[in-house]
Design an enzyme around this catalytic site. Structure first.
Site, short mmCIF file in Angstrom:
data_model
loop_
_atom_site.label_atom_id
_atom_site.label_comp_id
_atom_site.label_asym_id
_atom_site.label_seq_id
_atom_site.Cartn_x
_atom_site.Cartn_y
_atom_site.Cartn_z
N ASP A 89 -11.82 -30.76 27.24
CA ASP A 89 -10.83 -31.39 26.58
C ASP A 89 -11.03 -33.09 26.63
O ASP A 89 -11.51 -33.52 27.91
CB ASP A 89 -9.61 -31.35 27.12
CG ASP A 89 -8.28 -32.14 26.32
OD1 ASP A 89 -8.78 -32.67 25.31
OD2 ASP A 89 -7.28 -31.71 26.53
N TRP A 114 -2.45 -31.82 31.88
CA TRP A 114 -1.88 -32.58 30.85
C TRP A 114 -0.63 -31.34 30.43
O TRP A 114 -0.56 -30.24 30.27
CB TRP A 114 -2.66 -32.81 29.49
CG TRP A 114 -1.89 -33.25 28.21
CD1 TRP A 114 -0.83 -34.27 28.45
CD2 TRP A 114 -2.20 -32.87 26.93
NE1 TRP A 114 -0.69 -34.48 26.86
CE2 TRP A 114 -1.12 -33.55 26.16
CE3 TRP A 114 -2.89 -31.94 26.12
CZ2 TRP A 114 -1.02 -33.71 24.90
CZ3 TRP A 114 -2.70 -31.82 24.96
CH2 TRP A 114 -2.00 -32.68 24.05
N LYS A 156 -6.69 -41.78 20.43
CA LYS A 156 -6.73 -42.93 21.41
C LYS A 156 -8.03 -44.10 21.11
O LYS A 156 -7.93 -45.32 21.19
CB LYS A 156 -7.02 -42.62 22.98
CG LYS A 156 -5.69 -42.33 23.72
CD LYS A 156 -5.13 -40.75 23.47
CE LYS A 156 -4.06 -40.49 24.14
NZ LYS A 156 -3.35 -39.26 23.84
C1 LMR Z 1 0.04 -38.19 26.45
O1 LMR Z 1 -0.24 -37.47 27.35
O2 LMR Z 1 0.92 -39.03 26.83
C2 LMR Z 1 -0.39 -38.32 25.25
O3 LMR Z 1 -1.66 -37.58 25.19
C3 LMR Z 1 0.35 -38.12 24.13
C4 LMR Z 1 0.69 -36.53 23.79
O4 LMR Z 1 0.86 -36.04 22.71
O5 LMR Z 1 1.48 -36.00 24.93
#
Ligand code: LMR
Length: 400
Positions: free
Chosen positions: A213, A132, A248
């Protein structure tokens, strides 16, 4: 003279910055497949019926809004803990777990990171390749030097399990390893339970520190099945952390509601950790907000509401699965001749399309369809109204 004169403009956030660019785009037809926010078939982010019921009840009670404790609402923390670890979790029953309400998943990760930095200042922290986007910012701002382990295998479109295990086996003892419990963001490629067992073994043998996570519990298989890595690490007996989010899974994005859970070797250590994480909260935001915690606690502790929530969560998961099928079938019908099976085998909110930065830019500039430069497309924002347009746009770009 300005005290700010040394500051340069920061780059736009790769995810939330994309929403800013999308909002500023005057095109009459445009689709935001950037940020991971669930929308229903009408393109709205729904307020779940279980949430509406509790909110109505809370409004009628006109409850006062004093401060919550620094670690949050006790009823929320215990219900979040039960959801994450399971109702009869031995580590919880042994008093080895402490949980603190957080500002959603990001806040949980940051509080966990700050605590780990205090406890283990020289440890490196490793992320999956890719991970992420915000992980990098959260952990570098908490002072960590980052390392990486192999994860996504472009050739197979799945997880490079052997590469991952090899890298983890080579990490220095004490290295913190961030692991995605399910619905890996951004790839949508998850480990199987058998893979997890092997990861747990390497982590235990090599004395690594897992930081799980878990932002999507229930959106891959089911609430119970998706906690597999948490229970596997709990059973192994080691210490670890779990960051969980209700953005979510409850559609409560703007309420910023989640929790950080620390599993310690014993109850004494767990109490010491909580005493420190309360001060971390105190120094950053003092104590967390009330509404999201009250809603989640009420839903999770009221059997009928919990059953309704599970049903609604399932519907979201099923709609996303259906969108995967329609998206894939559409691209195939439009003559895209590459193997597209990854679209339906990936899990969660995202499809990791394999498209290059140049292709993603073309998708934006020519068709006003916004995905991330990494190639990530948000399946949860596709619906029966925008699907034809999305398929046509992506197919045109893929066919070059
Ligand atoms: C994403 O990956 O789009 C979501 O988890 C929102 C974010 O805060 O990045």
């Amino acid at each position: 003279m300005s005290i700010y004169s040394s500051l340069q403009a920061a780059p736009k956030d790769p995810i939330l910055g994309m929403t800013e660019t999308f909002n500023a785009d005057p095109a009459p037809v445009k689709v935001n497949l950037g940020v991971g926010v669930y929308q229903d078939d009408t393109g709205k982010t729904p307020l779940m019926a279980c949430v509406q019921t509790v909110e109505q009840d809370l409004a009628e009670r006109h409850r006062s809004r004093g401060y919550l404790p620094m670690d949050g609402l006790a009823a929320f923390n215990s219900s979040a803990q039960a959801l994450v670890f399971g109702e009869n979790s031995a580590v919880c029953q042994a008093g080895r777990v402490v949980s603190q309400q957080s500002l959603a998943g990001t806040g949980a990760l940051r509080v966990g990171a700050n605590l780990l930095k205090m406890a283990s200042p020289d440890a490196q922290l490793w992320l999956s390749t890719p991970s992420w986007e915000n992980h990098e910012l959260i952990f570098t701002r908490a002072g960590f030097e980052l390392g990486a382990y192999r994860y996504y295998d472009r050739a197979s479109g799945g997880v490079d399990v052997e590469g991952m295990l090899e890298d983890l086996a080579g990490a220095a003892p004490g290295t913190i390893v961030v692991l995605h419990a399910c619905c890996h963001n951004p790839t949508g490629c998850d480990l199987t339970p058998a893979d997890w067992d092997r990861v747990v073994q390497v982590v235990v043998d090599n004395q690594l520190v897992p930081f799980i996570d878990m932002a999507y519990q229930g959106l891959s298989h089911s609430v119970d099945e998706d906690r597999y890595p948490v229970t596997a690490f709990a059973d192994s007996g080691i210490e670890f952390l779990v960051a969980n989010s209700f953005s979510k899974t409850f559609g409560l994005y703007g309420e910023r509601i989640g929790a950080i859970h620390f599993v310690a070797a014993d109850g004494d250590r767990a109490k010491k950790i909580l005493s420190q994480t309360k001060l971390i909260a105190r120094s950053m935001y003092s104590n967390p907000p009330t509404q999201g915690a009250a809603i989640v606690a009420e839903v999770l502790t009221t059997p009928e509401l919990k059953a309704l929530w599970a049903q609604e969560l399932n519907q979201m998961k099923d709609r996303m699965k259906q969108m995967r099928q329609v998206f894939r079938a559409g691209l195939e019908a439009a003559g895209v001749d590459q193997d597209l099976s990854f679209i339906t085998s990936q899990a969660g909110m995202f499809s990791y399309s394999g498209m290059s930065v140049a292709q993603m830019q073309r998708l934006r500039s020519e068709f006003h369809v916004y995905g991330l430069d990494s190639g990530r497309l948000c399946i949860a924002a596709m619906n029966s109204r925008n699907m034809d347009f999305v398929v046509e746009s992506v197919a045109t770009v893929l066919k070059g």
